[in-house]
Design a protein around this motif. Sequence first.
Motif, PDB file in Angstrom:
ATOM      1  N   GLU A 133       0.856  -1.195   0.000  1.00  0.00           N
ATOM      2  CA  GLU A 133       0.000   0.000   0.000  1.00  0.00           C
ATOM      3  C   GLU A 133       0.889   1.241   0.000  1.00  0.00           C
ATOM      4  O   GLU A 133       1.876   1.314   0.732  1.00  0.00           O
ATOM      5  CB  GLU A 133      -0.891   0.001   1.247  1.00  0.00           C
ATOM      6  CG  GLU A 133      -2.049   0.966   1.202  1.00  0.00           C
ATOM      7  CD  GLU A 133      -3.180   0.486   0.300  1.00  0.00           C
ATOM      8  OE1 GLU A 133      -3.848   1.345  -0.300  1.00  0.00           O
ATOM      9  OE2 GLU A 133      -3.390  -0.734   0.207  1.00  0.00           O
ATOM     10  N   LEU A 152       0.735   5.291   0.662  1.00  0.00           N
ATOM     11  CA  LEU A 152      -0.090   6.326   1.281  1.00  0.00           C
ATOM     12  C   LEU A 152       0.620   7.676   1.189  1.00  0.00           C
ATOM     13  O   LEU A 152       1.798   7.788   1.547  1.00  0.00           O
ATOM     14  CB  LEU A 152      -0.369   5.985   2.750  1.00  0.00           C
ATOM     15  CG  LEU A 152      -1.085   4.659   3.020  1.00  0.00           C
ATOM     16  CD1 LEU A 152      -1.210   4.414   4.513  1.00  0.00           C
ATOM     17  CD2 LEU A 152      -2.458   4.657   2.366  1.00  0.00           C
ATOM     18  N   ARG A 153      -0.081   8.676   0.721  1.00  0.00           N
ATOM     19  CA  ARG A 153       0.487  10.026   0.560  1.00  0.00           C
ATOM     20  C   ARG A 153       0.531  10.726   1.915  1.00  0.00           C
ATOM     21  O   ARG A 153      -0.494  10.945   2.556  1.00  0.00           O
ATOM     22  CB  ARG A 153      -0.366  10.833  -0.421  1.00  0.00           C
ATOM     23  CG  ARG A 153       0.211  12.201  -0.789  1.00  0.00           C
ATOM     24  CD  ARG A 153      -0.684  12.877  -1.822  1.00  0.00           C
ATOM     25  NE  ARG A 153      -0.118  14.110  -2.318  1.00  0.00           N
ATOM     26  CZ  ARG A 153      -0.327  15.314  -1.778  1.00  0.00           C
ATOM     27  NH1 ARG A 153      -1.109  15.417  -0.702  1.00  0.00           N
ATOM     28  NH2 ARG A 153       0.227  16.400  -2.290  1.00  0.00           N
ATOM     29  N   ILE A 166       5.862   9.650   0.857  1.00  0.00           N
ATOM     30  CA  ILE A 166       4.983   8.497   0.698  1.00  0.00           C
ATOM     31  C   ILE A 166       5.341   7.442   1.743  1.00  0.00           C
ATOM     32  O   ILE A 166       6.515   7.141   1.957  1.00  0.00           O
ATOM     33  CB  ILE A 166       5.135   7.877  -0.708  1.00  0.00           C
ATOM     34  CG1 ILE A 166       4.841   8.921  -1.784  1.00  0.00           C
ATOM     35  CG2 ILE A 166       4.239   6.654  -0.869  1.00  0.00           C
ATOM     36  CD1 ILE A 166       5.241   8.484  -3.175  1.00  0.00           C
ATOM     37  N   ASN A 210      -0.399  12.405  -6.355  1.00  0.00           N
ATOM     38  CA  ASN A 210      -1.612  12.443  -5.537  1.00  0.00           C
ATOM     39  C   ASN A 210      -2.022  11.022  -5.140  1.00  0.00           C
ATOM     40  O   ASN A 210      -1.522  10.025  -5.673  1.00  0.00           O
ATOM     41  CB  ASN A 210      -2.755  13.159  -6.278  1.00  0.00           C
ATOM     42  CG  ASN A 210      -3.070  12.511  -7.621  1.00  0.00           C
ATOM     43  OD1 ASN A 210      -3.061  11.292  -7.741  1.00  0.00           O
ATOM     44  ND2 ASN A 210      -3.340  13.339  -8.631  1.00  0.00           N
ATOM     45  N   GLN A 211      -2.968  10.920  -4.206  1.00  0.00           N
ATOM     46  CA  GLN A 211      -3.370   9.612  -3.689  1.00  0.00           C
ATOM     47  C   GLN A 211      -4.024   8.716  -4.747  1.00  0.00           C
ATOM     48  O   GLN A 211      -3.754   7.513  -4.779  1.00  0.00           O
ATOM     49  CB  GLN A 211      -4.304   9.777  -2.481  1.00  0.00           C
ATOM     50  CG  GLN A 211      -4.626   8.474  -1.760  1.00  0.00           C
ATOM     51  CD  GLN A 211      -3.378   7.766  -1.230  1.00  0.00           C
ATOM     52  OE1 GLN A 211      -2.550   8.356  -0.552  1.00  0.00           O
ATOM     53  NE2 GLN A 211      -3.225   6.492  -1.565  1.00  0.00           N
ATOM     54  N   PRO A 212      -4.896   9.244  -5.638  1.00  0.00           N
ATOM     55  CA  PRO A 212      -5.454   8.366  -6.682  1.00  0.00           C
ATOM     56  C   PRO A 212      -4.379   7.697  -7.544  1.00  0.00           C
ATOM     57  O   PRO A 212      -4.517   6.529  -7.922  1.00  0.00           O
ATOM     58  CB  PRO A 212      -6.311   9.331  -7.510  1.00  0.00           C
ATOM     59  CG  PRO A 212      -6.749  10.357  -6.522  1.00  0.00           C
ATOM     60  CD  PRO A 212      -5.551  10.561  -5.637  1.00  0.00           C
ATOM     61  N   GLU A 213      -3.303   8.427  -7.834  1.00  0.00           N
ATOM     62  CA  GLU A 213      -2.208   7.824  -8.602  1.00  0.00           C
ATOM     63  C   GLU A 213      -1.532   6.721  -7.788  1.00  0.00           C
ATOM     64  O   GLU A 213      -1.206   5.644  -8.314  1.00  0.00           O
ATOM     65  CB  GLU A 213      -1.182   8.889  -8.987  1.00  0.00           C
ATOM     66  CG  GLU A 213      -1.649   9.847 -10.068  1.00  0.00           C
ATOM     67  CD  GLU A 213      -0.576  10.859 -10.408  1.00  0.00           C
ATOM     68  OE1 GLU A 213      -0.093  10.844 -11.555  1.00  0.00           O
ATOM     69  OE2 GLU A 213      -0.209  11.657  -9.516  1.00  0.00           O
ATOM     70  N   LEU A 214      -1.332   6.981  -6.506  1.00  0.00           N
ATOM     71  CA  LEU A 214      -0.711   5.973  -5.645  1.00  0.00           C
ATOM     72  C   LEU A 214      -1.587   4.727  -5.537  1.00  0.00           C
ATOM     73  O   LEU A 214      -1.081   3.596  -5.510  1.00  0.00           O
ATOM     74  CB  LEU A 214      -0.449   6.557  -4.254  1.00  0.00           C
ATOM     75  CG  LEU A 214       0.634   7.641  -4.164  1.00  0.00           C
ATOM     76  CD1 LEU A 214       0.688   8.213  -2.759  1.00  0.00           C
ATOM     77  CD2 LEU A 214       1.994   7.078  -4.560  1.00  0.00           C
ATOM     78  N   ASP A 215      -2.904   4.941  -5.479  1.00  0.00           N
ATOM     79  CA  ASP A 215      -3.822   3.799  -5.430  1.00  0.00           C
ATOM     80  C   ASP A 215      -3.695   2.956  -6.702  1.00  0.00           C
ATOM     81  O   ASP A 215      -3.752   1.718  -6.658  1.00  0.00           O
ATOM     82  CB  ASP A 215      -5.263   4.285  -5.271  1.00  0.00           C
ATOM     83  CG  ASP A 215      -5.508   4.913  -3.895  1.00  0.00           C
ATOM     84  OD1 ASP A 215      -4.721   4.646  -2.975  1.00  0.00           O
ATOM     85  OD2 ASP A 215      -6.492   5.670  -3.772  1.00  0.00           O
ATOM     86  N   SER A 231      -0.591   0.939  -6.455  1.00  0.00           N
ATOM     87  CA  SER A 231      -0.776  -0.167  -5.508  1.00  0.00           C
ATOM     88  C   SER A 231      -1.473  -1.344  -6.184  1.00  0.00           C
ATOM     89  O   SER A 231      -1.053  -2.501  -6.050  1.00  0.00           O
ATOM     90  CB  SER A 231      -1.603   0.291  -4.296  1.00  0.00           C
ATOM     91  OG  SER A 231      -0.927   1.275  -3.548  1.00  0.00           O
TER      92      SER A 231
END
Length: 207
Positions: free
Chosen positions: A140, A142-143, A149, A172-177, A180
């Motif tokens: 996972e 997380l920003r 991160i 941003n978080q959507p990119e990190l999601d 993942s």
Amino acid sequence: MIKLTQRDQTVLEAVITDYIETGEPVGSRTISKRGAMNVSPATIRNVMADLEEMGLLHQPHTSAGRIPTVKGLRLYLDSIMQSRQLAGLEKDRIRDALQDRPRDIRELLLRTSRLLSQFCRQAGVVLWPRLSITSFKHIEFLRLGPFNIKVILISKAGLVHQTNIESDEEINQPELDKYSLYVNDLLQNVPISMVKERILEEMASEK
């Protein structure tokens, strides 16, 4: 399934009990002196020889007594050893020690080891598997900030590893999601020791 007579069980239990206490091979005279059996040392010797043929005992050398084998210990734990119910005070101690939810499996094992050590009055040992020999389960991202991160890695064995990394670009978080999901699909059940190699292969194929 090995079937033992009551006499066989008594001798096996006596050998295991004495061996745990002393760490030394157990002879027939030692068992006879305990008074657990109203038979001669010669009879006990014959029973021990039978147990050795069954693979439950082992004689290190000709003049020594016997020691339990892994098979013998397993049979004793599964079929012969008598378990007892915990007393109310013991249950309360366990409940109090584990009342606060442990942060992770490592803390749970440490608490459990301490409890067992207190109840058994023996040293408690926790054997912790190395992260490198387990398989990948989940990751996972997380920003924490524009360039910070937190990475949380979970293995199949339940080991959790956390670390913070810095990115050269703001993510941003959507990119990190999205990352993942991609990595979790790519590395599912891959041994941790092979994760780096697998990612490099994927990077090469994706140019």
